[in-house]
Design an enzyme around this catalytic site. Structure first.
Site, PDB file in Angstrom:
ATOM      1  N   ALA A  63       0.813  -1.073  -0.077  1.00 37.94           N
ATOM      2  CA  ALA A  63      -0.033   0.069  -0.014  1.00 37.94           C
ATOM      3  C   ALA A  63       0.877   1.366   0.066  1.00 37.94           C
ATOM      4  CB  ALA A  63      -0.876  -0.014   1.278  1.00 37.94           C
ATOM      5  N   GLY A 107       0.517  -5.053   0.476  1.00 40.14           N
ATOM      6  CA  GLY A 107      -0.611  -5.265  -0.213  1.00 40.14           C
ATOM      7  C   GLY A 107      -0.474  -5.874  -1.718  1.00 40.14           C
ATOM      8  N   GLU A 130       4.410  -5.593   7.051  1.00 41.75           N
ATOM      9  CA  GLU A 130       3.548  -4.626   7.675  1.00 41.75           C
ATOM     10  C   GLU A 130       4.019  -4.296   9.147  1.00 41.75           C
ATOM     11  OE1 GLU A 130       0.951  -6.072   4.231  1.00 41.75           O
ATOM     12  OE2 GLU A 130       2.500  -6.782   5.572  1.00 41.75           O
TER      13      GLU A 130
HETATM   14  N1  T1G Z   1       4.670   3.364   0.119  1.00 40.94           N
HETATM   15  C1  T1G Z   1       4.954   4.610  -0.343  1.00 40.94           C
HETATM   16  N2  T1G Z   1       6.372   5.101  -0.554  1.00 40.94           N
HETATM   17  C2  T1G Z   1       7.420   3.722  -0.730  1.00 40.94           C
HETATM   18  C3  T1G Z   1       6.884   2.490  -0.383  1.00 40.94           C
HETATM   19  C4  T1G Z   1       5.358   2.285  -0.105  1.00 40.94           C
HETATM   20  N3  T1G Z   1       4.924   1.147   0.306  1.00 40.94           N
HETATM   21  N4  T1G Z   1       8.023   1.812  -0.545  1.00 40.94           N
HETATM   22  C5  T1G Z   1       8.923   2.540  -0.803  1.00 40.94           C
HETATM   23  N5  T1G Z   1       8.509   3.857  -1.058  1.00 40.94           N
HETATM   24  C6  T1G Z   1       9.346   4.910  -1.471  1.00 40.94           C
HETATM   25  C7  T1G Z   1      10.388   5.388  -0.483  1.00 40.94           C
HETATM   26  O1  T1G Z   1      10.146   6.090   0.491  1.00 40.94           O
HETATM   27  C8  T1G Z   1      11.489   5.707  -1.353  1.00 40.94           C
HETATM   28  O2  T1G Z   1      11.036   7.355  -1.558  1.00 40.94           O
HETATM   29  C9  T1G Z   1      11.287   5.144  -2.704  1.00 40.94           C
HETATM   30  O3  T1G Z   1      10.057   4.562  -2.775  1.00 40.94           O
HETATM   31  C10 T1G Z   1      12.312   4.039  -2.925  1.00 40.94           C
HETATM   32  O4  T1G Z   1      12.350   2.985  -1.905  1.00 40.94           O
HETATM   33  C11 T1G Z   1      -2.569  -3.239   2.635  1.00 40.94           C
HETATM   34  C12 T1G Z   1      -1.363  -1.772   4.651  1.00 40.94           C
HETATM   35  C13 T1G Z   1      10.174  -2.097  -1.664  1.00 40.94           C
HETATM   36  C14 T1G Z   1      12.310  -3.420  -0.605  1.00 40.94           C
HETATM   37  O5  T1G Z   1       6.402  -2.030   3.991  1.00 40.94           O
HETATM   38  O6  T1G Z   1      10.724  -2.041   2.031  1.00 40.94           O
HETATM   39  O7  T1G Z   1       0.802  -2.960   2.214  1.00 40.94           O
HETATM   40  O8  T1G Z   1      13.032   8.372  -0.770  1.00 40.94           O
HETATM   41  O9  T1G Z   1      14.561   3.617  -1.177  1.00 40.94           O
HETATM   42  O10 T1G Z   1      15.847   0.371  -1.138  1.00 40.94           O
HETATM   43  O11 T1G Z   1      -1.931  -4.758   3.999  1.00 40.94           O
HETATM   44  O12 T1G Z   1      11.250   0.321  -0.383  1.00 40.94           O
HETATM   45  O13 T1G Z   1      12.870   8.019  -2.949  1.00 40.94           O
HETATM   46  O14 T1G Z   1      11.471   9.677  -1.868  1.00 40.94           O
HETATM   47  O15 T1G Z   1      13.202   1.885  -0.054  1.00 40.94           O
HETATM   48  O16 T1G Z   1      15.034  -0.156  -3.392  1.00 40.94           O
HETATM   49  C15 T1G Z   1       3.922  -2.767   3.113  1.00 40.94           C
HETATM   50  C16 T1G Z   1       8.130  -0.852   2.227  1.00 40.94           C
HETATM   51  C17 T1G Z   1       3.268  -1.537   3.007  1.00 40.94           C
HETATM   52  C18 T1G Z   1       7.556  -1.984   1.916  1.00 40.94           C
HETATM   53  C19 T1G Z   1      12.425  -1.154  -1.978  1.00 40.94           C
HETATM   54  N6  T1G Z   1       5.215  -2.550   2.285  1.00 40.94           N
HETATM   55  N7  T1G Z   1       8.976  -0.627   1.030  1.00 40.94           N
HETATM   56  O17 T1G Z   1      13.542  -0.726  -1.140  1.00 40.94           O
HETATM   57  O18 T1G Z   1      13.823   1.613  -2.095  1.00 40.94           O
HETATM   58  S1  T1G Z   1       1.895  -1.643   4.165  1.00 40.94           S
HETATM   59  C20 T1G Z   1       6.259  -2.423   2.755  1.00 40.94           C
HETATM   60  C21 T1G Z   1      10.309  -1.139   1.218  1.00 40.94           C
HETATM   61  C22 T1G Z   1       0.714  -2.427   3.376  1.00 40.94           C
HETATM   62  C23 T1G Z   1      -1.366  -3.681   3.089  1.00 40.94           C
HETATM   63  C24 T1G Z   1      -0.551  -2.838   3.982  1.00 40.94           C
HETATM   64  C25 T1G Z   1      11.637  -1.056   0.191  1.00 40.94           C
HETATM   65  C26 T1G Z   1      11.621  -1.839  -0.972  1.00 40.94           C
HETATM   66  P1  T1G Z   1      11.817   8.380  -1.999  1.00 40.94           P
HETATM   67  P2  T1G Z   1      13.501   2.684  -0.955  1.00 40.94           P
HETATM   68  P3  T1G Z   1      14.705   0.308  -2.010  1.00 40.94           P
END
Ligand code: T1G
Length: 714
Positions: A63, A107, A130
């Site tokens: 998400a 998500g 999450e």
């Molecule tokens: N939402 C918004 N922005 C995100 C994002 C996300 N899920 N993931 C990354 N970004 C932005 C980050 O801030 C950065 O921005 C850019 O993307 C590159 O990320 C419904 C409720 C996927 C392993 O927890 O673990 O789903 O600084 O530098 O090192 O049940 O990003 O460039 O402006 O980290 O290559 C669950 C979170 C959400 C995964 C990539 N998902 N992301 O790593 O790039 S909750 C997560 C990561 C959810 C559902 C629930 C990592 C990555 P900027 P980055 P990276």
């Protein structure tokens, strides 16, 4: 179709491509675009199957976390959005196939489990991270994952949040086929071929929501849930969300699917509005924010670091060298004598052996890494190193001598880094003819484990060297935070007041173990006095002896640790410090220390009294906040979030508190200031409120407001 989701056809297969770089988050418009595609291809007779795939480098990484703040602030309501998409994918009359590369997280994995099938490249990772954001999966992940992977694995994946490989997911039944090849095109071609296969086959489509075979019986599950609760109580002490994840997965085994989804939604809501989730989301974005250096443009030259050299094979030098070897960068390690070198290499070997024993590394990986480390007692080969890191004893004269030597041997554009933890970088740089290439790389012990790298910018350090150091931190798996060159930089400068207040509290009558209990219960891995014993009380003693200016005339000076050190009690390494330690390093209260404190109090006219837990907590924790505010106003840290990231990754500050500055915002800066003023009235000099704190309270602002204003001021 909208610009975030592209619909296309490959023969009889409808392809829905998520186009929301960089990580294809489920931002507003993405769920709608997916659903439109499912509806469109569902109704298209020429289409026999539907593939959903992420454009660019990854499948859906979850998400859009940025949207959560809008929900918790009441700015927007949380819609059915993703649930509708997942029921839409599962309800489709045409087989839906998720094609996964990069990361299918949160998500993203939930969306794929709405599909009838999942295929993946071998390099892909899937997970429900999450819990690391203080929440639970909120789109049926806690109900669908146990049905695919079994209760035990689903529990582990949700309660701890660690991703698994595509191969493991295939073995567990989450992924139906591993697609050969490494790239996006291989994945798309493989997924379309798979889609044509299943599209042509008759028979009911497999719906994850109806697969109850792996949900076990209450008898089988009871010990699994008990073990999971015991595990998180130990590994995730103080965290809220891991237990909520267990509760949600448990609901999948006790309730019908749709009831389980309702229960999950209630638990999700509870977590999302918790202060812990706000703190952990602050830390998530904080780790990304600290990478941005306002006056160092994105296109600043970043030098490639393909070889390194480390001076000093002590605890820090050895750990630093391992960081380079671990990412395949050959590294020379230099010592003054063969004996010291052998000792250092032995420690490195032991560290690797321990990791092999724990299954973190293979023996082959260890051998490859050891082969990348070249021990020597000369500067041979230093002329080809892209970076030289000095990690010798913390003494200015010695460091300046080393930098003068490095200056003669290192190649023209080498990064010259010092691992000093307190000394003046400009003074060290002045020992060379190229101060613009000198920078501080302050690692934390054990350097091969601790994630923080405090990067200290000198007056003359060039932007290229700053940019190269920030990029290098990511390469070697560290969180790099840029700080200014003041005594103790940011982390240690704040740690001084933190440990000073703990000493004062002990001198005023608080029991040593009570002080540590309060901070342990606050969520720290260890209390401030026990940390002193672990690090060695003589380290601080040497710093105090070497810097008499630290305690100006007329200010109260902590006395206890100097007396302990002078009594030969240096901490764990001498078997006694604030505590007495048994042969297994077990910690025990020591009446001798209590007696010494009573003596010190009597000699120094310090009234000893009962001290309440909240005073202990506030004096120790708010001392960090007050000093942090001074560091901000003096410009030695770029943002308050930088301070938080330093304390979360270098000093064991509890992540579910978000860091000292975020914690202060959570408490309310007006309350924090009132408390500090109270301490100032009672304890004088050291508690003078930081002007910035007063200014922010006066303006009704927070530290995070301050960061935003700085960011917009550019
Ligand atoms: N939402 C918004 N922005 C995100 C994002 C996300 N899920 N993931 C990354 N970004 C932005 C980050 O801030 C950065 O921005 C850019 O993307 C590159 O990320 C419904 C409720 C996927 C392993 O927890 O673990 O789903 O600084 O530098 O090192 O049940 O990003 O460039 O402006 O980290 O290559 C669950 C979170 C959400 C995964 C990539 N998902 N992301 O790593 O790039 S909750 C997560 C990561 C959810 C559902 C629930 C990592 C990555 P900027 P980055 P990276």
């Amino acid at each position: 179709m909208n610009e975030l989701v592209i619909h296309s056809r490959q023969g009889s297969v409808g392809v829905i491509t998520i186009n929301n770089p960089p990580v294809n988050a489920l931002s507003p418009g993405v769920p709608q675009g997916i659903l439109e595609g499912v509806d469109k291809y569902g109704a298209d007779d020429e289409v026999r199957a539907i593939v959903i795939i992420g454009g660019g480098r990854t499948f859906i990484a979850g998400a859009d976390i940025k949207e959560f703040g809008k929900i918790t602030s009441g700015e927007k309501k949380r819609g059915p959005g993703l649930h509708t998409v997942i029921y839409g994918l599962e309800g489709s009359s045409k087989p839906t196939i998720a094609a996964i590369h990069g990361t299918a997280f949160g998500g993203g994995l939930e969306t794929s489990m709405g599909c009838h099938y999942r295929v993946a490249l071998v390099s892909a990772k899937v997970g429900q991270p999450e819990v690391k954001l203080g929440i639970i999966p909120g789109a049926q992940g806690t109900q669908r994952l146990p049905r695919l992977a079994g209760v035990e694995k689903a529990l582990e994946m949700c309660a701890l949040g660690a991703p698994i490989s595509a191969t493991a997911a295939h073995e567990l039944g989450i992924v139906d086929r591993i697609i050969d090849g490494g790239g996006y095109d291989d994945l798309l071609a493989g997924a379309v071929a798979f889609a044509e296969e299943v599209g042509a086959s008759a028979g009911p489509l497999p719906k994850v929501s109806e697969r109850n075979g792996k949900l076990g019986t209450p008898q089988e599950n009871a010990p699994i849930f008990a073990a999971a609760r015991a595990m998180v109580a130990k590994k995730r002490r103080g965290y809220f969300a891991p237990l909520k994840n267990i509760e949600a997965v448990e609901a999948s085994t006790t309730l019908p699917f749709d009831e389980g989804v309702k229960r999950e939604a209630e638990l999700f809501q509870e977590c999302l509005f918790s202060s812990q989730s706000k703190a952990l989301i602050h830390a998530f974005f904080g780790e990304r924010a600290v990478r941005k250096i306002p006056d160092v443009p994105k296109d600043t030259l970043v030098k490639k670091i393909a070889s390194a050299a480390v001076i000093g094979a002590g605890t820090m030098g050895g750990g630093i060298a391992m960081n380079y070897a671990n990412v395949g960068i050959p590294v020379i390690i230099k010592e003054t004598s063969q004996e010291a070198l052998d000792r250092g290499m032995n420690t490195i070997r032991k560290n690797y052996e321990r990791s092999v024993k724990r299954g973190r590394f293979t023996q082959e990986f260890m051998d490859q890494r050891m082969a990348l480390i070249t021990p020597q007692t000369s500067y041979d080969g230093f002329e080809s190193a892209d970076i030289v890191v000095e990690a010798v004893f913390e003494e200015m004269g010695l460091k300046k001598k080393i930098f003068a030597e490095i200056d003669k041997v290192a190649k023209a554009d080498a990064v010259l880094a010092s691992n000093t933890s307190t000394l003046n970088i400009d003074e060290i740089a002045a020992a060379t003819t190229r101060p613009e290439q000198v920078i501080g790389h302050h690692f934390f012990s054990p350097a091969n484990v601790m994630r923080l790298l405090e990067i200290v910018r000198g007056e003359k350090t060039s932007k290229e060297i700053v940019a190269t150091s920030m990029a290098l931190a990511r390469t070697i798996g560290k969180v790099g935070v840029l700080v200014g060159n003041c005594h103790g930089f940011v982390g240690n400068r704040m740690f001084g007041p933190y440990r000073r207040e703990a000493q004062f509290l002990a001198e005023e009558g608080a029991a040593v173990s009570e002080i540590d209990r309060v901070i342990y219960e606050f969520g720290a891995a260890m209390g401030p006095l026990a940390v002193g014993d672990l690090a060695g009380l003589d380290v601080g003693w040497r710093v105090r002896k070497g810097n008499p200016g630290l305690f100006p005339e007329g200010t109260r000076r902590p006395l206890a640790e100097d007396r302990l050190v002078e009594a030969g009690r240096h901490g764990q390494k001498t078997g006694a410090g604030w505590y007495r330690y048994d042969e297994n390093r077990g910690r025990h209260d020591d009446p001798e220390v209590t007696a010494l404190l009573t003596t010190i109090a009597a000699e120094a006219n310090i009234e000893q009294r009962e001290i309440a837990d909240d005073e202990i907590r506030d004096r120790v924790i708010l001392s960090l906040v007050n000093e942090g505010a001074r560091i901000l106003e003096e410009g030695f840290a770029l943002r308050s979030v930088d301070i938080d990231i330093i304390y979360l990754n270098g000093y064991g500050f509890p992540p579910f508190r978000g860091g000292p500055m975020f914690y202060a915002d959570t408490v309310g800066l007006d309350k924090v200031l009132a408390r500090i003023e109270e301490f100032h009235a009672a304890h004088g000099h050291w508690w003078r409120p930081a002007p910035l704190l007063k200014e922010l309270v006066g303006a009704g602002k927070t530290f995070s407001d301050w960061d935003k204003e700085r960011a917009s001021a550019g």
